[in-house]
Write an enzyme that holds these catalytic residues in place. Sequence first.
Site, short mmCIF file in Angstrom:
data_model
loop_
_atom_site.label_atom_id
_atom_site.label_comp_id
_atom_site.label_asym_id
_atom_site.label_seq_id
_atom_site.Cartn_x
_atom_site.Cartn_y
_atom_site.Cartn_z
N SER A 13 12.55 -29.55 31.43
CA SER A 13 12.68 -28.17 31.91
C SER A 13 13.11 -28.21 33.37
O SER A 13 13.09 -29.27 34.00
CB SER A 13 11.33 -27.45 31.82
N ASP A 14 13.49 -27.09 33.93
CA ASP A 14 13.62 -27.04 35.37
C ASP A 14 12.22 -26.76 35.93
O ASP A 14 11.27 -26.50 35.19
CB ASP A 14 14.64 -25.99 35.83
N TRP A 15 12.10 -26.80 37.24
CA TRP A 15 10.82 -26.69 37.93
C TRP A 15 10.07 -25.43 37.47
O TRP A 15 10.51 -24.31 37.76
CB TRP A 15 11.07 -26.65 39.43
#
Length: 748
Positions: A279-281
Site C-alpha cells: 500500500s502507500d503510506w
Amino acid sequence: MKANLIIAIGTFSILTIGCTRQQEKEAKIEEKIDALLKQMTFEEKIGQMSQLNSNGNVADYKELIKAGKIGSFLNEINPATINEMQRIAMEESRLKIPILFARDVIHGFKTIFPIPLAQAATWNPLIVEEGGRVAAVEATEVGIRWTFAPMLDITRDPRWGRIAESLGEDPYLASVLGAAMVRGFQGNDLAEPTSMAACMKHFAGYGFVEGGRDYNTTMIPEVVLREVVLPPFKAAVDAGVATAMSSFNEINGVPSTGNSFLLRKVLREEWNFKGFVVSDWASVAEMIVHGYCADEKEAAMKAANAGLDMEMVTPLYAKHLDSLVKEGKVSMKTIDEAVRNILRIKFKLGLFDNPYVKIPQTSKIYSKSHLAAAKEAAIQSAVLLKNEKNLLPLGNQVKSIAIIGPLADAPSDQLGTWTLDGDKNYTQTPLKAIQAEYSNKLNIIYEPTLGYSRDIDGSNFSKAVAAARRADVVLMFLGEESILSGEARCRAEINLPGIQSQLVEEVKKAGKPIVLIIMAGRPLTIEKECILADAVLYAWHPGTMGGPAIADLLFGKAVPSGKLPVTFPKTVGQIPIYYNHKNTGRPPHENLQLIGSIPPGAKQLTMGYVSYYLDAGADPLFPFGYGLSYTTFEYTNLQLSKTELNNPDEITVTCQLKNTGKYEADEIVQLYVRDRVGSLTRPVKELKGFQRIRLKPQESKTVTFTLKTEDLAFWNADMKKVTEPGDFDVWIGPNSKDGLKGSFKVLP
Ligand code: BGC
C-alpha cells in the site's frame, strides 16, 4: 548456410537451457515457499504482510521481530541497526524469515541524479538505467534492498508537485525510461548484493488528480486508463519489476488500495505480475476517510480482497485479518497468496542466504565514477529553450560575467525533491563550478540579490543592476526551491516564486545580454521572462553535479541536447495542455483573434468559433519534445518503405539528418503517428519512437524507424486492443510540433 544453421541451433538450445534453468530456479522457490507456508502460523503470515516505519530503536521491535510479526521496515538506513534487526529475525525467530528493508531512493541515494522529470528530458534510457544502477550500488551498501521507485504516473498537470518525480506526459517515453530505471535498480539478477527490488508506483491514476492537487479524486475512463495511464506500468512488469505500490487516490469512486480491477484483473490476470503489492503510506486506513470503508476492519477486508499484499505503516492487517478470516470474509487462500508473493521476492533477492549487509572495504558512495555519471545525466537533461544570436556558448570575447539569483549557489535546493539521504555538502553548485574553472580567465561578479526563491526583499536589486552593468553577460539562476515541488507540494500558480520576475525586469535595464538558467521541479510559466532573456537553459533540479554540468553547457564544453518530456503552458489557465490531445470538431487555426484585437462592441457573430483561449491562444509556450542545440540539424528526405500495409505488417520510415552547424552534438529524433479516423477518435499525434543521434559538424546520417501495425493499435469501445484499417500520418521531427510528414494506409 550450414554454419549459420548450427549457430542458430546452438543459440536456440542455449536459450532453452537458460529458460529451463530459470524455470527450475523459480519452481524451487515455489517449493520452498510451500514448505514455509505449511509451517507458518496465522500470525506469522500476517507479520509478512506488515511493514513498519523504523524509529531506529531495535529494542522497540525486538519482541515483534522474534514473533515473526514484521515482514519489512521502511526508513532504517543504519547498517548496524539493520544487521541487528536481521540477526534477531534470523537467529531468534521461529522460522528465520529475513526482513526486507526499504527506502525511497528516487533519483539517487547519496549521489543525487537530476530529478526523474529531468532524467526524462534526456530521452536516454542508458542514462536513466545508469542512474538506477548508481542508486542501487550506493543504497545496498547500507542494506537497503528495496526502493519505492520508479514513479510511473503520467501527468498532464504541472501544478501537481509530484510531476518532478514523474517521467513526463507521454506513455511511450515513460514506458521506455521507466523500464530502464527498473533494470538499473534491479541489475542483472535480484540476488546480487548490489541489486534493489524496484517498486512501480503509484498504481494507478495518481498523476490525474483533479486540478493537479495532490491526493485529490481522479475520474479516468477505462480507455484513457489503458491508453495513457497503464502502459508504463505494463512496461515495468515486462521488465521484471519486483513490486508495485497502490496509489493514494480513488479512481472512479474506488480507492486504488481497495481496487480489485487494478490489483487483480489488470495486474495479475492480464499482466501475470508475480511480485507483490504494497500500500502507500497508511492508504489502507485512508479508505475510511475516502468514504469507501466504514471502519478499520472493513478497510483491511477490502484491501486484502482487492489483492493488496503488504500494508505500509498502519496495523489494520495485524488487527483485523484474523477475525476476518474466521468470519469467512477474507479467505485463507487470499492470505496465502499474499504471503507467497512477498516471500517470492525475498527468495529472489537472496535474503534467506545473505540476509546481512556487508560494509564494503571501499565505498562507492560519492565515488568519482558515480559523480561523473550524475554529471553526464545533468548535462543531457538540460533543455535549451532560447538562444538569441547564439549568445551561448559563452566565448573568449566574454571577459566578465555577473552571476545573479538565489539558485546560483543553493546546494540543497538544486538536489530537488526526495533526497532523504543526499548530503548538500557534496553538492557542486554552478557558482562554485564556474569560479573553480574560470576565475583566472574571467572577472566573476556574484550578486545573489535574493536569499531564496520566494524571498520578497528587493533591497538588493540595485546591486544586481550594478553588477550587470559591470559585466559583459549576465547569468541569472532563478527557479524554485526544492521544497516547492514533490509530494503535497502543489502550486496554483506556477510562475517564478517571489519577486524573481521583477528582478529580471530590473536587470534588463542594465542593457546586457541575459542568460536565464532555471532550476525547478516542474514546468514554470515563464513566457515573460523568456521574452526578456536572450538565452534560456532549463536545468530542472539537476542534482549533486548540477553545477559542473551547467558550467560545461554555458561555456561550450558540452552542448545541450535535452528535450522537453512535458508541454510547457504559457499560463496556468491552459492546463491541462498536452501534445497528444484530440482534434475536437473545431480545432484552432493559425489566425486566432486574441483579446486585444477584438474591437469594443464586437457582435457575437464576428468571432472565430474554434477551440482556443482569447487571452492565451491555443499553443503552449513550448511543445512536448522541444529543445535547441548550439548546432543546427536539418531533416530531409522522408521515405516510407511502402504506402500500404497489411495487418500484421511493418513499415520502415527513414529520413536524412544533417548537422548543419559548428558543434558536434546529439539530436533526439522523434517519430509520431496519427490515425486519421478511428472507431474511437485518436490523438492528433502519438510518439512511437525516438533515437539520440550524435553527429559531427556537417555529418549526416539516415535515421531509420520500424513501425509495426501492432504499434498502431489502440483500445476500442469493447476494450480490445486493435489496429483499425485506414489512413495514417507519420512524422519524423525534432519535436511534437515540427517535422517531415508522410502517410500510409493499413488495408482492411
Ligand atoms: C509516498 C510514496 C512513498 C511513501 C513511503 C508516501 O507518502 O506517496 O511515494 O514511497 O510515502 O515513503
